[in-house]
Design an enzyme around this catalytic site. Structure first.
Site, PDB file in Angstrom:
ATOM      1  N   ASN A 143       0.789  -1.184   0.013  1.00  0.00           N
ATOM      2  CA  ASN A 143      -0.004   0.017  -0.206  1.00  0.00           C
ATOM      3  C   ASN A 143       0.749   1.363   0.194  1.00  0.00           C
ATOM      4  OD1 ASN A 143      -2.202  -1.786   0.530  1.00  0.00           O
ATOM      5  ND2 ASN A 143      -2.064  -1.355   2.843  1.00  0.00           N
ATOM      6  N   CYS A 274      -3.443  -6.176   3.744  1.00  0.00           N
ATOM      7  CA  CYS A 274      -3.300  -7.080   4.962  1.00  0.00           C
ATOM      8  C   CYS A 274      -4.341  -7.640   5.561  1.00  0.00           C
ATOM      9  CB  CYS A 274      -2.232  -6.460   5.790  1.00  0.00           C
ATOM     10  SG  CYS A 274      -2.959  -4.870   6.309  1.00  0.00           S
ATOM     11  N   GLU A 363       1.085 -15.915   4.928  1.00  0.00           N
ATOM     12  CA  GLU A 363       0.653 -14.932   4.328  1.00  0.00           C
ATOM     13  C   GLU A 363       0.883 -14.647   2.981  1.00  0.00           C
ATOM     14  OE1 GLU A 363       1.900 -11.054   5.399  1.00  0.00           O
ATOM     15  OE2 GLU A 363       0.023 -10.216   5.604  1.00  0.00           O
TER      16      GLU A 363
HETATM   17  P1  NAD Z   1       8.172  -5.328   4.289  1.00  0.00           P
HETATM   18  O1  NAD Z   1       8.307  -5.717   5.612  1.00  0.00           O
HETATM   19  O2  NAD Z   1       9.095  -6.051   3.307  1.00  0.00           O
HETATM   20  O3  NAD Z   1       8.708  -3.875   4.124  1.00  0.00           O
HETATM   21  C1  NAD Z   1       7.944  -2.576   4.826  1.00  0.00           C
HETATM   22  C2  NAD Z   1       9.088  -1.726   4.979  1.00  0.00           C
HETATM   23  O4  NAD Z   1       9.818  -2.005   5.816  1.00  0.00           O
HETATM   24  C3  NAD Z   1       9.553  -1.243   3.792  1.00  0.00           C
HETATM   25  O5  NAD Z   1       9.629   0.232   3.691  1.00  0.00           O
HETATM   26  C4  NAD Z   1      10.869  -1.645   3.470  1.00  0.00           C
HETATM   27  O6  NAD Z   1      11.961  -1.087   2.881  1.00  0.00           O
HETATM   28  C5  NAD Z   1      11.248  -1.622   5.112  1.00  0.00           C
HETATM   29  N1  NAD Z   1      12.222  -2.877   5.714  1.00  0.00           N
HETATM   30  C6  NAD Z   1      11.782  -4.119   5.687  1.00  0.00           C
HETATM   31  N2  NAD Z   1      12.954  -4.833   6.221  1.00  0.00           N
HETATM   32  C7  NAD Z   1      13.673  -3.805   6.871  1.00  0.00           C
HETATM   33  C8  NAD Z   1      14.989  -4.004   7.484  1.00  0.00           C
HETATM   34  N3  NAD Z   1      15.330  -4.831   7.883  1.00  0.00           N
HETATM   35  N4  NAD Z   1      15.582  -2.553   7.666  1.00  0.00           N
HETATM   36  C9  NAD Z   1      15.130  -1.582   7.268  1.00  0.00           C
HETATM   37  N5  NAD Z   1      14.035  -1.341   6.893  1.00  0.00           N
HETATM   38  C10 NAD Z   1      13.341  -2.624   6.462  1.00  0.00           C
HETATM   39  O7  NAD Z   1       6.560  -5.437   3.772  1.00  0.00           O
HETATM   40  P2  NAD Z   1       5.875  -5.438   2.622  1.00  0.00           P
HETATM   41  O8  NAD Z   1       6.347  -6.588   1.576  1.00  0.00           O
HETATM   42  O9  NAD Z   1       6.512  -3.929   1.599  1.00  0.00           O
HETATM   43  O10 NAD Z   1       4.496  -5.199   2.805  1.00  0.00           O
HETATM   44  C11 NAD Z   1       3.820  -6.421   3.289  1.00  0.00           C
HETATM   45  C12 NAD Z   1       3.815  -6.702   4.591  1.00  0.00           C
HETATM   46  O11 NAD Z   1       3.241  -5.530   5.423  1.00  0.00           O
HETATM   47  C13 NAD Z   1       2.836  -7.748   4.914  1.00  0.00           C
HETATM   48  O12 NAD Z   1       3.270  -8.572   5.952  1.00  0.00           O
HETATM   49  C14 NAD Z   1       1.568  -7.177   5.298  1.00  0.00           C
HETATM   50  O13 NAD Z   1       0.659  -8.074   5.918  1.00  0.00           O
HETATM   51  C15 NAD Z   1       2.208  -5.978   6.122  1.00  0.00           C
HETATM   52  N6  NAD Z   1       1.188  -4.670   6.211  1.00  0.00           N
HETATM   53  C16 NAD Z   1       0.579  -4.541   7.329  1.00  0.00           C
HETATM   54  C17 NAD Z   1      -0.076  -3.481   7.519  1.00  0.00           C
HETATM   55  C18 NAD Z   1      -1.113  -3.294   8.678  1.00  0.00           C
HETATM   56  O14 NAD Z   1      -1.590  -2.080   8.699  1.00  0.00           O
HETATM   57  N7  NAD Z   1      -0.933  -3.944  10.024  1.00  0.00           N
HETATM   58  C19 NAD Z   1      -0.577  -2.750   6.204  1.00  0.00           C
HETATM   59  C20 NAD Z   1       0.152  -2.980   5.199  1.00  0.00           C
HETATM   60  C21 NAD Z   1       0.874  -4.126   5.055  1.00  0.00           C
END
Ligand code: NAD
Length: 468
Positions: A143, A274, A363
């Site tokens: 998103n 999510c 997921e």
């Molecule tokens: P992701 O965890 O890969 O990335 C999310 C963000 O975190 C990105 O900006 C990424 O660059 C950063 N990031 C990830 N690992 C990092 C690290 N080790 N160090 C620094 N930054 C880091 O997730 P995604 O694939 O972008 O999104 C999907 C996930 O997000 C799913 O698990 C989904 O359920 C969750 N999500 C949750 C909500 C909610 O409101 N609870 C909303 C949207 C997405």
């Protein structure tokens, strides 16, 4: 049966008909709100936030409206919705239009910040929501623009400035949106740099942001890794993490409606949200009829075990996590990769599995929907709790049995629990209530809004001001 199967098409048309066309596409030239280093971005946001403290609540309301308006410009809406899909390779344009519109129109503004007043013999005390200062917000690929819109509105409504750390795979669309918001805020007379980011989003920059002393609060919307990281930062953190929403269907449900709702919810933005239905747990006595109706509503059933195994190999990494290349892809696209040609009317790939199957446990964030049969509704509720993995995120139930609806709602403890509707009703599409794209189960804020990004502070006047 009163179910709208063409909901998405109708919503998109309505939205695009309503938003104003506003001339040329906003130029993305210039560096409005986009800085070379994280340090520069945070310092600029801090200066902006200090100026923002001096502005009135009416000003804040105006700037929140400015963000809503710029996102709802037809050119901006079309651009961010299209480029989000092109850049991330995830989801669908029509769904992004709905989600971006939802974020712009249904995210609460300053009205969320209610004041408590206590008056009596000892005087008057006010308890008010006060800003943190500069917030560091980490946003997901799934998103990318919705989260920036939703967080910007909520965080600015609460009086903060925000530094965004977008996913590198959503860099261009996020930078465009941040520039567009900045330019509009500038025109509205807001202090500069209330919504900023860096030119090259990266893990290093996110880490620099998390460690920076001027960042007073961290908000991570993403998977379990980043949520854990912000929670270990030593700062106030909101973690909006992964979900694995189960949907339970029992023998008392309106099965035909449940089938349509589940297919629509599961296929919404190709299952990226999510909150979207990730697995169905159905009572045996109605399971066949449910599957029959899901197939009538756009589900394609796979019965061949070897083919299901091939799908597992294709879309997951050893059955442990989804392959990024398949996240947010359509059912049609995924089926084509295993040699099955279908039309775009096929929205979901369905198969019967047991509880331990990777499609149930992982997921996936793609429109693959396993159905698990159980003897009765109590067994279904127990299984739903197990496969939700304690995320406390989202769950759905289709039933007319109020006792069982109540039982599941109480036991599963999810932030969102949708009864007799598709998952997206839980974020305000066809369901009552405001929207949020940062659903914080792990840290307990739940449906975040302006007040989640504020501190409760007490202002005590001793003696006087009691007029009773
Ligand atoms: P992701 O965890 O890969 O990335 C999310 C963000 O975190 C990105 O900006 C990424 O660059 C950063 N990031 C990830 N690992 C990092 C690290 N080790 N160090 C620094 N930054 C880091 O997730 P995604 O694939 O972008 O999104 C999907 C996930 O997000 C799913 O698990 C989904 O359920 C969750 N999500 C949750 C909500 C909610 O409101 N609870 C909303 C949207 C997405």
């Amino acid at each position: 049966m009163n179910v709208d199967v063409n909901l998405v098409e109708q919503l998109v048309k309505k939205v695009l008909d309503q938003v104003e066309g506003a001339g040329d596409l906003l130029t993305t030239a210039g560096d409005c709100g986009v800085f070379a280093t994280m340090d520069d971005a945070i310092n600029a946001a801090e200066i902006g936030q200090r100026q923002y403290l001096k502005r009135s609540m009416a000003d804040r309301a105006k700037y929140v409206q400015t963000i809503r308006d710029v996102v709802l410009r037809r050119d901006v809406m079309e651009y961010i919705s299209r480029v989000a899909v092109e850049e991330t390779g995830m989801g669908g344009y029509e769904y992004k239009v709905i989600k971006n519109t939802l974020a712009a129109t249904k995210t609460p503004g300053i009205e969320d910040l209610t004041t408590e007043a206590l008056s009596g013999d000892d005087g008057l005390t006010l308890v008010e929501y006060s800003p943190f200062g500069v917030i560091g917000a980490i946003t997901p690929t799934t998103n990318p623009t919705e989260t920036v819109i939703c967080n910007s509105i909520g965080m600015l409504a609460a009086g903060n400035a925000v530094v965004f750390s977008p996913h590198p795979r959503a860099k261009n669309v996020t930078l465009y949106l941040i520039k567009a918001i900045n330019r509009a805020l500038k025109e509205a007379g807001a202090p500069d740099n209330l919504v900023v980011t860096v030119a090259e989003p990266s893990i290093e920059n996110t880490n620099a942001m998390m460690k920076h002393p001027k960042i007073r609060m961290l908000v991570a919307t993403g998977g379990p890794g980043i949520v854990k990281t912000v929670l270990s930062s030593g700062k106030k953190a909101i973690g909006a993490g992964a979900g694995n929403p189960p949907v339970v269907v029992d023998e008392t449900a309106d099965i035909e409606k449940a089938a349509v709702d589940i297919v629509n919810g599961c296929s919404f933005d190709n299952n990226l949200p999510c909150i979207a239905e990730k697995e169905v747990i159905a009572v045996d006595s109605i399971a066949d009829y449910l599957i029959f109706n899901m197939k009538k509503s756009g589900a394609y059933e796979i019965k061949d075990k070897a083919l299901i195994d091939r799908l597992v190999e294709l879309v997951t990494e050893n059955g442990k996590k989804p392959k990024t290349d398949f996240v947010g892809k359509s059912a049609q696209y995924i089926l084509e990769k295993v040699g099955i040609q279908v039309g775009s009317d096929v929205k979901v790939i369905l198969m019967e599995t047991d509880e331990q199957h990777p499609f149930v446990q992982v997921e996936l964030m793609m429109p693959i929907l396993p159905v698990v049969r159980v003897r009765d509704v109590d067994e279904a509720i127990d299984m739903a709790i197990r496969v939700e993995h304690g995320n406390r995120h989202t769950a759905m139930m289709h039933s007319r049995n109020v006792d069982k609806l109540t039982k599941m709602a109480k036991l599963i403890q999810t932030t969102i629990f949708v009864k007799n509707g598709p998952s997206y009703a839980g974020i305000g599409v066809g369901g009552m209530g405001y929207t949020t794209f940062t659903i914080a189960g792990p840290t307990g804020e739940g449906l975040t809004s302006a007040k989640s990004f504020a501190r409760k502070r007490k202002c005590v006047l001793v003696g006087g001001m009691d007029v009773r």
